[in-house]
Write a protein that holds these residues in place. Structure first.
Motif, mmCIF file in Angstrom:
data_model
loop_
_atom_site.group_PDB
_atom_site.id
_atom_site.type_symbol
_atom_site.label_atom_id
_atom_site.label_comp_id
_atom_site.label_asym_id
_atom_site.label_seq_id
_atom_site.Cartn_x
_atom_site.Cartn_y
_atom_site.Cartn_z
ATOM 1 N N VAL B 104 -50.336 44.866 -3.464
ATOM 2 C CA VAL B 104 -51.014 45.713 -3.022
ATOM 3 C C VAL B 104 -50.569 46.367 -1.970
ATOM 4 O O VAL B 104 -50.311 47.770 -1.764
ATOM 5 N N VAL B 105 -50.170 45.672 -0.938
ATOM 6 C CA VAL B 105 -49.628 46.281 0.485
ATOM 7 C C VAL B 105 -48.301 46.944 -0.045
ATOM 8 O O VAL B 105 -48.048 48.022 0.362
ATOM 9 N N LEU B 108 -48.754 50.408 -2.017
ATOM 10 C CA LEU B 108 -49.427 51.305 -1.035
ATOM 11 C C LEU B 108 -48.499 51.907 -0.216
ATOM 12 O O LEU B 108 -48.233 53.064 0.140
ATOM 13 N N ARG B 109 -47.590 50.845 0.658
ATOM 14 C CA ARG B 109 -46.840 51.256 1.489
ATOM 15 C C ARG B 109 -45.567 52.166 1.129
ATOM 16 O O ARG B 109 -45.064 52.988 1.603
ATOM 17 N N ARG B 116 -50.574 58.301 -1.985
ATOM 18 C CA ARG B 116 -50.845 57.147 -1.447
ATOM 19 C C ARG B 116 -52.503 56.927 -1.346
ATOM 20 O O ARG B 116 -53.094 56.167 -1.693
ATOM 21 N N GLN B 117 -53.212 58.082 -1.427
ATOM 22 C CA GLN B 117 -54.582 58.340 -1.118
ATOM 23 C C GLN B 117 -55.126 57.660 -2.408
ATOM 24 O O GLN B 117 -55.880 57.198 -2.650
ATOM 25 N N ALA B 120 -54.792 54.104 -3.031
ATOM 26 C CA ALA B 120 -55.894 53.330 -2.196
ATOM 27 C C ALA B 120 -57.311 53.508 -2.803
ATOM 28 O O ALA B 120 -58.227 52.414 -2.932
ATOM 29 N N ASP B 121 -57.879 54.587 -3.334
ATOM 30 C CA ASP B 121 -58.824 54.995 -3.840
ATOM 31 C C ASP B 121 -59.157 54.097 -5.086
ATOM 32 O O ASP B 121 -60.211 53.581 -5.395
ATOM 33 N N ILE B 124 -58.028 49.995 -3.876
ATOM 34 C CA ILE B 124 -58.697 49.163 -2.624
ATOM 35 C C ILE B 124 -60.125 49.648 -2.276
ATOM 36 O O ILE B 124 -60.984 48.953 -1.739
ATOM 37 N N ARG B 125 -60.136 50.979 -2.577
ATOM 38 C CA ARG B 125 -61.666 51.333 -2.177
ATOM 39 C C ARG B 125 -62.992 50.675 -2.763
ATOM 40 O O ARG B 125 -63.853 50.424 -2.122
ATOM 41 N N VAL B 157 -60.291 38.709 2.822
ATOM 42 C CA VAL B 157 -59.069 38.729 2.131
ATOM 43 C C VAL B 157 -58.103 37.633 2.674
ATOM 44 O O VAL B 157 -57.575 37.116 1.916
ATOM 45 N N ALA B 165 -50.230 33.039 -0.188
ATOM 46 C CA ALA B 165 -49.109 33.945 0.639
ATOM 47 C C ALA B 165 -48.322 33.053 1.381
ATOM 48 O O ALA B 165 -46.880 33.448 1.364
#
Lengths: 206, 206
Positions: B104-105, B108-109, B116-117, B120-121, B124-125, B157, B165
């Motif tokens: 996920v990270v 997004l990065r 990106r938005q 994320a929506d 993650i939203r 999380v 991780a």
């Protein structure tokens, strides 16, 4: 003309700064040299290769934390107070060096098998020993519920670290580039509240 | 002769398997193609590039979890029960796909800024909305202490995910290759105990 130690420190500073800016450990030696304003050959001279540089960065960044942890273990304090102070320390390190826990994992993973144990004993064992001790003392004192200390270690690091590990989420979802100083303190407070109440024995006073 | 969908699924399976085995997202497209037993050109055909493949993997892996989350939000359950069920779900996904939160990270990065938005929506939203709702409902019902829901999301999380991780720590420090099935259940139980007691309002019944 710079001293040897200074160039080495500049390279480590540059590596850490770039890891923070790019939210990644994948920084080329060339980028680090350019940022530090030194010749790329210097990186090889001081660290050999990328793995050597990452290990040196971990050594530099972990030193203060590990010394602090040894002092804390030796102090005459109740286990809940020790755990509280330790968690605050972990979160402050995460805010200052948000790559630190990812670095620990990457260094350990990328070590040759014959050096992995040594690296784990140096940089991780003091932490896991702390959790073993504090979980045992806390349960013996009737302050903590009985917990598995290995799991407690992973839980504690995770709850402290994730807000920096996943900080890329902040701008898109929460509309902020980073936590403000006040928000960092609030994060510390909320984490302490949850984690300390969470490990407290049901009948222990808070 | 295979159907198109099958080859695509094989490539995603291969990518996920290699990420688990190597404890890293840095898998070459060639390695993925070799593992899937298909021509490397197929990776480009289906996903364009590495970023496309990672996004497709996230889409596949997150779908079930997000549907489950939407169902959970719509259920008529007290907020503490919703939070509990959600945390169990998060941990089960982490055990099954230990790379998921790192993915996920990274996705997004590495998105271009204009996409990106949207990512994320989508991915993650729904999670952060859940925490906003459950924190508000829990406090309103007198079950939870007042907490910042953004911070609660990161804390939850982190406490669920870190054991996967940072699983590279398990063999060197704890002498086990991975958590056993029993240990996974114990981790889930201990995380629930800590986190739910941690957010509980001091005067709420447990």
């Amino acid at each position: 003309m710079q001293s040897r130690g200074m160039t080495r420190e500049q390279l480590l500073d540059a590596a850490g700064d770039l890891m923070i800016e790019r939210d990644s450990l994948e920084i080329s030696l060339m980028d680090i040299a350019v940022r530090a304003g030194v010749n790329a050959a210097m990186v090889k001279y001081y660290f050999g290769n990328k793995e050597g540089l990452l290990l040196a960065l971990l050594e530099r960044d972990a030193r203060g934390t590990l010394n602090q942890l040894l002092r804390l273990m030796a102090m005459d304090l109740p286990p809940d107070e020790k755990l509280k102070r330790h968690l605050v320390g972990v979160m402050r390190v995460c805010f200052q060096r948000p790559y630190i826990n990812r670095l620990v994992v990457a260094v350990l993973r990328d070590q040759p098998a014959n050096r992995r144990q040594q690296v784990a004993d140096l940089y991780i064992r003091p932490m896991t020993d702390f959790y073993a001790r504090v979980a045992e003392d806390g349960a013996a004192a009737g302050l903590f519920r009985p917990v598995d200390p290995m799991m407690l270690y992973f839980q504690a690091v995770g709850i402290c670290d994730n807000i920096v590990a996943a900080r890329v989420i902040l701008p898109t979802i929460f509309g902020i580039d980073a936590l403000s100083a006040d928000q960092r303190e609030q994060y510390i407070e909320q984490t302490l509240a949850i984690f300390l109440a969470g490990v407290r024995a049901p009948d222990a006073r808070s």
